[in-house]
Design a protein around this motif. Structure first.
Motif, PDB file in Angstrom:
ATOM      1  N   ASP A  20      76.621 -18.756  52.399  1.00 41.72           N
ATOM      2  CA  ASP A  20      76.048 -19.293  51.157  1.00 41.72           C
ATOM      3  C   ASP A  20      75.030 -20.389  51.454  1.00 41.72           C
ATOM      4  O   ASP A  20      74.191 -20.700  50.619  1.00 41.72           O
ATOM      5  N   HIS A  21      75.159 -21.005  52.616  1.00 45.09           N
ATOM      6  CA  HIS A  21      74.254 -22.114  52.996  1.00 45.09           C
ATOM      7  C   HIS A  21      73.924 -21.995  54.472  1.00 45.09           C
ATOM      8  O   HIS A  21      74.777 -21.604  55.261  1.00 45.09           O
ATOM      9  N   HIS A  22      72.705 -22.370  54.797  1.00 45.73           N
ATOM     10  CA  HIS A  22      72.296 -22.399  56.206  1.00 45.73           C
ATOM     11  C   HIS A  22      71.443 -23.651  56.388  1.00 45.73           C
ATOM     12  O   HIS A  22      70.426 -23.807  55.730  1.00 45.73           O
ATOM     13  N   VAL A  23      71.896 -24.554  57.244  1.00 45.58           N
ATOM     14  CA  VAL A  23      71.095 -25.757  57.499  1.00 45.58           C
ATOM     15  C   VAL A  23      70.905 -25.947  59.001  1.00 45.58           C
ATOM     16  O   VAL A  23      71.673 -25.431  59.813  1.00 45.58           O
ATOM     17  N   GLN A  24      69.874 -26.698  59.308  1.00 38.59           N
ATOM     18  CA  GLN A  24      69.572 -27.008  60.706  1.00 38.59           C
ATOM     19  C   GLN A  24      70.076 -28.398  61.019  1.00 38.59           C
ATOM     20  O   GLN A  24      70.013 -29.297  60.180  1.00 38.59           O
ATOM     21  N   LEU A  25      70.558 -28.550  62.240  1.00 33.32           N
ATOM     22  CA  LEU A  25      70.917 -29.881  62.712  1.00 33.32           C
ATOM     23  C   LEU A  25      70.237 -30.069  64.069  1.00 33.32           C
ATOM     24  O   LEU A  25      70.661 -29.490  65.070  1.00 33.32           O
ATOM     25  N   MET A  26      69.157 -30.843  64.054  1.00 33.50           N
ATOM     26  CA  MET A  26      68.418 -31.073  65.290  1.00 33.50           C
ATOM     27  C   MET A  26      68.986 -32.320  65.966  1.00 33.50           C
ATOM     28  O   MET A  26      69.024 -33.395  65.368  1.00 33.50           O
ATOM     29  N   ILE A  27      69.453 -32.133  67.190  1.00 29.85           N
ATOM     30  CA  ILE A  27      70.040 -33.243  67.944  1.00 29.85           C
ATOM     31  C   ILE A  27      68.972 -33.784  68.890  1.00 29.85           C
ATOM     32  O   ILE A  27      68.426 -33.031  69.700  1.00 29.85           O
ATOM     33  N   GLU A  28      68.678 -35.063  68.755  1.00 25.36           N
ATOM     34  CA  GLU A  28      67.594 -35.647  69.551  1.00 25.36           C
ATOM     35  C   GLU A  28      68.014 -36.987  70.137  1.00 25.36           C
ATOM     36  O   GLU A  28      68.939 -37.620  69.651  1.00 25.36           O
ATOM     37  N   GLY A  29      67.236 -37.417  71.119  1.00 21.38           N
ATOM     38  CA  GLY A  29      67.400 -38.766  71.650  1.00 21.38           C
ATOM     39  C   GLY A  29      68.064 -38.810  73.003  1.00 21.38           C
ATOM     40  O   GLY A  29      68.115 -37.817  73.727  1.00 21.38           O
ATOM     41  N   GLY A  30      68.572 -39.982  73.338  1.00 24.01           N
ATOM     42  CA  GLY A  30      69.191 -40.195  74.637  1.00 24.01           C
ATOM     43  C   GLY A  30      68.173 -40.402  75.732  1.00 24.01           C
ATOM     44  O   GLY A  30      66.964 -40.285  75.512  1.00 24.01           O
ATOM     45  N   ALA A  31      68.675 -40.715  76.909  1.00 24.85           N
ATOM     46  CA  ALA A  31      67.787 -40.937  78.049  1.00 24.85           C
ATOM     47  C   ALA A  31      66.999 -39.668  78.350  1.00 24.85           C
ATOM     48  O   ALA A  31      67.552 -38.577  78.278  1.00 24.85           O
ATOM     49  N   MET A  32      65.732 -39.828  78.628  1.00 27.64           N
ATOM     50  CA  MET A  32      64.814 -38.724  78.957  1.00 27.64           C
ATOM     51  C   MET A  32      64.662 -37.739  77.806  1.00 27.64           C
ATOM     52  O   MET A  32      64.262 -36.597  78.010  1.00 27.64           O
ATOM     53  N   GLY A  33      64.996 -38.171  76.597  1.00 29.71           N
ATOM     54  CA  GLY A  33      64.954 -37.265  75.446  1.00 29.71           C
ATOM     55  C   GLY A  33      63.637 -37.339  74.696  1.00 29.71           C
ATOM     56  O   GLY A  33      63.372 -36.516  73.829  1.00 29.71           O
ATOM     57  N   GLY A  34      62.825 -38.343  74.988  1.00 35.41           N
ATOM     58  CA  GLY A  34      61.518 -38.464  74.351  1.00 35.41           C
ATOM     59  C   GLY A  34      61.556 -38.859  72.885  1.00 35.41           C
ATOM     60  O   GLY A  34      60.588 -38.638  72.150  1.00 35.41           O
ATOM     61  N   LEU A  56      74.212 -34.345  54.812  1.00 34.86           N
ATOM     62  CA  LEU A  56      73.417 -33.278  55.423  1.00 34.86           C
ATOM     63  C   LEU A  56      73.277 -32.124  54.448  1.00 34.86           C
ATOM     64  O   LEU A  56      72.226 -31.501  54.338  1.00 34.86           O
ATOM     65  N   LEU A  57      74.345 -31.807  53.740  1.00 32.82           N
ATOM     66  CA  LEU A  57      74.297 -30.831  52.664  1.00 32.82           C
ATOM     67  C   LEU A  57      75.494 -31.020  51.741  1.00 32.82           C
ATOM     68  O   LEU A  57      76.479 -31.668  52.120  1.00 32.82           O
ATOM     69  N   THR A  58      75.357 -30.496  50.537  1.00 35.34           N
ATOM     70  CA  THR A  58      76.452 -30.535  49.567  1.00 35.34           C
ATOM     71  C   THR A  58      76.800 -29.095  49.229  1.00 35.34           C
ATOM     72  O   THR A  58      75.915 -28.291  48.937  1.00 35.34           O
ATOM     73  N   VAL A  59      78.071 -28.760  49.305  1.00 35.54           N
ATOM     74  CA  VAL A  59      78.503 -27.387  49.070  1.00 35.54           C
ATOM     75  C   VAL A  59      79.729 -27.404  48.172  1.00 35.54           C
ATOM     76  O   VAL A  59      80.329 -28.452  47.942  1.00 35.54           O
ATOM     77  N   ARG A  60      80.073 -26.225  47.681  1.00 31.47           N
ATOM     78  CA  ARG A  60      81.292 -26.103  46.887  1.00 31.47           C
ATOM     79  C   ARG A  60      82.442 -25.657  47.766  1.00 31.47           C
ATOM     80  O   ARG A  60      82.242 -24.849  48.679  1.00 31.47           O
ATOM     81  N   SER A  61      83.611 -26.116  47.436  1.00 27.89           N
ATOM     82  CA  SER A  61      84.815 -25.674  48.133  1.00 27.89           C
ATOM     83  C   SER A  61      84.883 -24.144  48.076  1.00 27.89           C
ATOM     84  O   SER A  61      84.709 -23.562  47.005  1.00 27.89           O
ATOM     85  N   GLY A  62      85.077 -23.502  49.209  1.00 24.85           N
ATOM     86  CA  GLY A  62      85.131 -22.033  49.260  1.00 24.85           C
ATOM     87  C   GLY A  62      83.839 -21.398  49.743  1.00 24.85           C
ATOM     88  O   GLY A  62      83.837 -20.248  50.198  1.00 24.85           O
ATOM     89  N   ASP A  63      82.712 -22.124  49.667  1.00 25.03           N
ATOM     90  CA  ASP A  63      81.436 -21.590  50.160  1.00 25.03           C
ATOM     91  C   ASP A  63      81.497 -21.380  51.669  1.00 25.03           C
ATOM     92  O   ASP A  63      82.203 -22.106  52.380  1.00 25.03           O
ATOM     93  N   VAL A  64      80.718 -20.403  52.134  1.00 29.01           N
ATOM     94  CA  VAL A  64      80.595 -20.198  53.581  1.00 29.01           C
ATOM     95  C   VAL A  64      79.312 -20.875  54.058  1.00 29.01           C
ATOM     96  O   VAL A  64      78.241 -20.683  53.479  1.00 29.01           O
ATOM     97  N   VAL A  65      79.456 -21.703  55.068  1.00 27.88           N
ATOM     98  CA  VAL A  65      78.354 -22.563  55.517  1.00 27.88           C
ATOM     99  C   VAL A  65      78.005 -22.236  56.967  1.00 27.88           C
ATOM    100  O   VAL A  65      78.902 -22.026  57.794  1.00 27.88           O
ATOM    101  N   GLU A  66      76.707 -22.189  57.229  1.00 31.00           N
ATOM    102  CA  GLU A  66      76.231 -22.059  58.612  1.00 31.00           C
ATOM    103  C   GLU A  66      75.433 -23.291  58.970  1.00 31.00           C
ATOM    104  O   GLU A  66      74.554 -23.709  58.209  1.00 31.00           O
ATOM    105  N   ILE A  67      75.734 -23.880  60.120  1.00 32.31           N
ATOM    106  CA  ILE A  67      74.922 -24.986  60.623  1.00 32.31           C
ATOM    107  C   ILE A  67      74.353 -24.560  61.969  1.00 32.31           C
ATOM    108  O   ILE A  67      75.102 -24.188  62.879  1.00 32.31           O
ATOM    109  N   GLU A  68      73.036 -24.600  62.037  1.00 28.96           N
ATOM    110  CA  GLU A  68      72.350 -24.213  63.265  1.00 28.96           C
ATOM    111  C   GLU A  68      72.105 -25.483  64.064  1.00 28.96           C
ATOM    112  O   GLU A  68      71.259 -26.298  63.706  1.00 28.96           O
ATOM    113  N   MET A  69      72.895 -25.688  65.102  1.00 27.42           N
ATOM    114  CA  MET A  69      72.816 -26.932  65.868  1.00 27.42           C
ATOM    115  C   MET A  69      71.955 -26.711  67.100  1.00 27.42           C
ATOM    116  O   MET A  69      72.188 -25.779  67.870  1.00 27.42           O
TER     117      MET A  69
END
Ligand SMILES: [Cu+2]
Length: 462
Positions: free
Chosen positions: A324-338, A374-387
């Motif tokens: 029902d939902h698809h969101v992106q989660l971009m992980i950034e930072g840390g040493a040498m992460g630019g 990051l997102l708001t969903v309803r209880s029972g929804d199927v969620v995808e997070i693209e990390m």
């Protein structure tokens, strides 16, 4: 420089099995009301040559609950700091999730808080501080938590194998000066120099030759990824993060665990073993025995049958459900992460300013907990997070209050997780069904990474 692990191994007293003063053996479900006291604890890890190491802990060795039985757990804070307890991996009411500042007020010293819930999933979980976590977890404020299946699983014995990584100074006390070291926070996190299993140095796990054992392996370290080698035995994984696998899978090679991950193993001890057989930790070049099997030779009949699966917990089969939902989660930072800039407390900051605020990691360009989910969903929804791990470091991503499936090449398809190891540069889509209403965290369980920015949340509405 912290002392090297080997130096401490040499100093270690030979396996002291007795529990320290003030710790009770196994807190078994005893009716509806249970008391846990958070208190200072001492461990005589190095015999008489050193003062006992002063830690923080809980006055039980393990907490055992029963599936579907409601409990009231009175948590008494006898520590000098405020705190809260998170029931890691349990799918319980949001108000019981134990995140101070988000789901509850911290429990002040001398105060208590009553956690009330019904554990609907059997399996291997843990309870740990979720307040000033990078300090309090490093001091040892956690407890293994087992939810027993309603039908007993056929093994001869059930063992804990809780791996922790402590940073001690040359007086064998917690090296508190090194907490908050920004260099470590921007790299792999704060690493220890002493490894314990079940809060002991190189303990013996008592087993009988030819026996079948359930071994619950935990990584409760702040940041160290552990790799355990159970050589010479027949071993199968029967659960990950508390949730049973559809079919047990044979362990091939070292078992790798990110901080907070757990595996339930079925281990068959060979019939011809007796005496001590080492178990190795192999995550570093310094491969060493972190525990041993203490084998009593007996005439237990060998079991050669493959272990059966544990009974499944009530999780939704996601295979025939579209998201029902698809969101992106971009992980950034840390040493040498630019990382050049990120939003912190609603202000855009350059790296120098971020470091001033002890921030160096970001999710979707935001360091630390944002005001908006990051997102708001309803209880029972199927969620995808693209990390997407766009950093030069591995991370152990944890979702509160939910188990998820992932398309990671490291794990079998269909395995449930509450924490997932992601390699540098790796992209993983996780899928789950939104559960109980409330505010649920997503964070890196390398706790220094969380403290330095790797945390966000999502909201489930009724
Ligand atoms: Cu991380």
């Amino acid at each position: 420089m912290p002392l090297k692990r080997r130096a401490f191994l040499k100093m270690a007293a030979t396996s002291l099995c007795a529990l320290p003063l003030g710790i009770k053996a196994r807190l078994v479900y005893a009716g509806q009301r249970i008391e846990l006291t958070l208190q200072p604890e001492q461990r005589a890890w190095f015999g008489d040559s050193y003062q006992p190491t002063r830690l923080w802990g809980i006055d039980w060795e393990v907490l055992r609950l029963k599936q579907n039985q409601p409990v009231e757990i009175v948590v008494k804070n006898h520590l000098p700091e405020a705190t809260s307890l998170h029931w890691h991996g349990l799918r319980i009411d949001n108000a019981m999730d134990g995140v101070s500042g988000l789901t509850q007020q911290a429990i002040e010293p001398g105060e208590e808080f009553v956690y009330r819930f019904v554990p609907k999933d059997a399996g291997t979980y843990w309870v740990h501080t979720h307040h000033n976590t990078y300090q309090q977890l490093a001091r040892g404020l956690y407890l293994p938590l087992i939810v027993e299946e309603s039908t007993e699983y056929p093994v001869d014995q059930d063992h804990l194998f809780v791996m922790d990584d402590w940073r001690l100074n040359s007086d064998a006390q917690l090296d508190l000066k090194s907490l908050g070291n920004m260099h470590e926070w921007s790299h792999g996190g704060r690493m220890g120099n002493v490894l314990t299993v079940n809060r002991q140095i190189k303990p013996g796990i008592k087993v009988r030759a030819g026996s079948r054992n359930r071994v619950r392996v935990f990584n409760v370290a702040n940041s160290r990824i552990m790799a355990t080698e159970f050589s010479g035995v027949d071993a199968w994984i029967c659960a990950k993060d508390g949730q049973p696998l559809a079919e047990p899978v044979r362990v091939e090679g070292p078992l790798v665990l990110a901080p907070a991950e757990r595996y339930d193993l079925i281990v068959d001890i060979p019939t011809d073993w007796q005496g001590e057989r080492p178990i190795y930790e192999v995550s570093t070049q310094q491969r060493f025995a972190c525990a041993f099997w203490d084998v009593l030779s007996t005439n237990v009949a060998t079991r050669r049958d493959k272990p059966v699966a544990l009974p499944q917990n009530p999780l939704l089969n996601l295979s025939d459900r579209s998201a029902d939902h698809h969101v992106q989660l971009m992980i950034e930072g840390g040493a040498m992460g630019g990382l050049r800039k990120a939003i912190y407390q609603n202000k855009s900051m350059g790296v120098r300013d971020l470091i001033q605020h002890k921030q160096i990691w970001a999710f979707n360009g935001v360091a630390n907990l944002p005001d908006e989910p990051l997102l708001t969903v309803r209880s029972g929804d199927v969620v995808e997070i693209e990390m997407n791990n766009n950093t030069r470091w591995p991370h152990g991503m944890h979702l509160h209050g939910h188990h998820f499936q992932a398309d990671s090449s490291r794990y079998q398809e269909g395995v449930w997780h509450d924490t997932l190891l992601m390699e540098r540069g790796e992209k993983v889509v996780i899928r789950f069904q939104a559960g109980l209403p409330g505010k649920w965290l997503i964070h890196c369980h390398m706790i220094e990474h969380q403290a330095a920015g790797m945390v966000t949340w999502f909201e489930v509405s009724a």
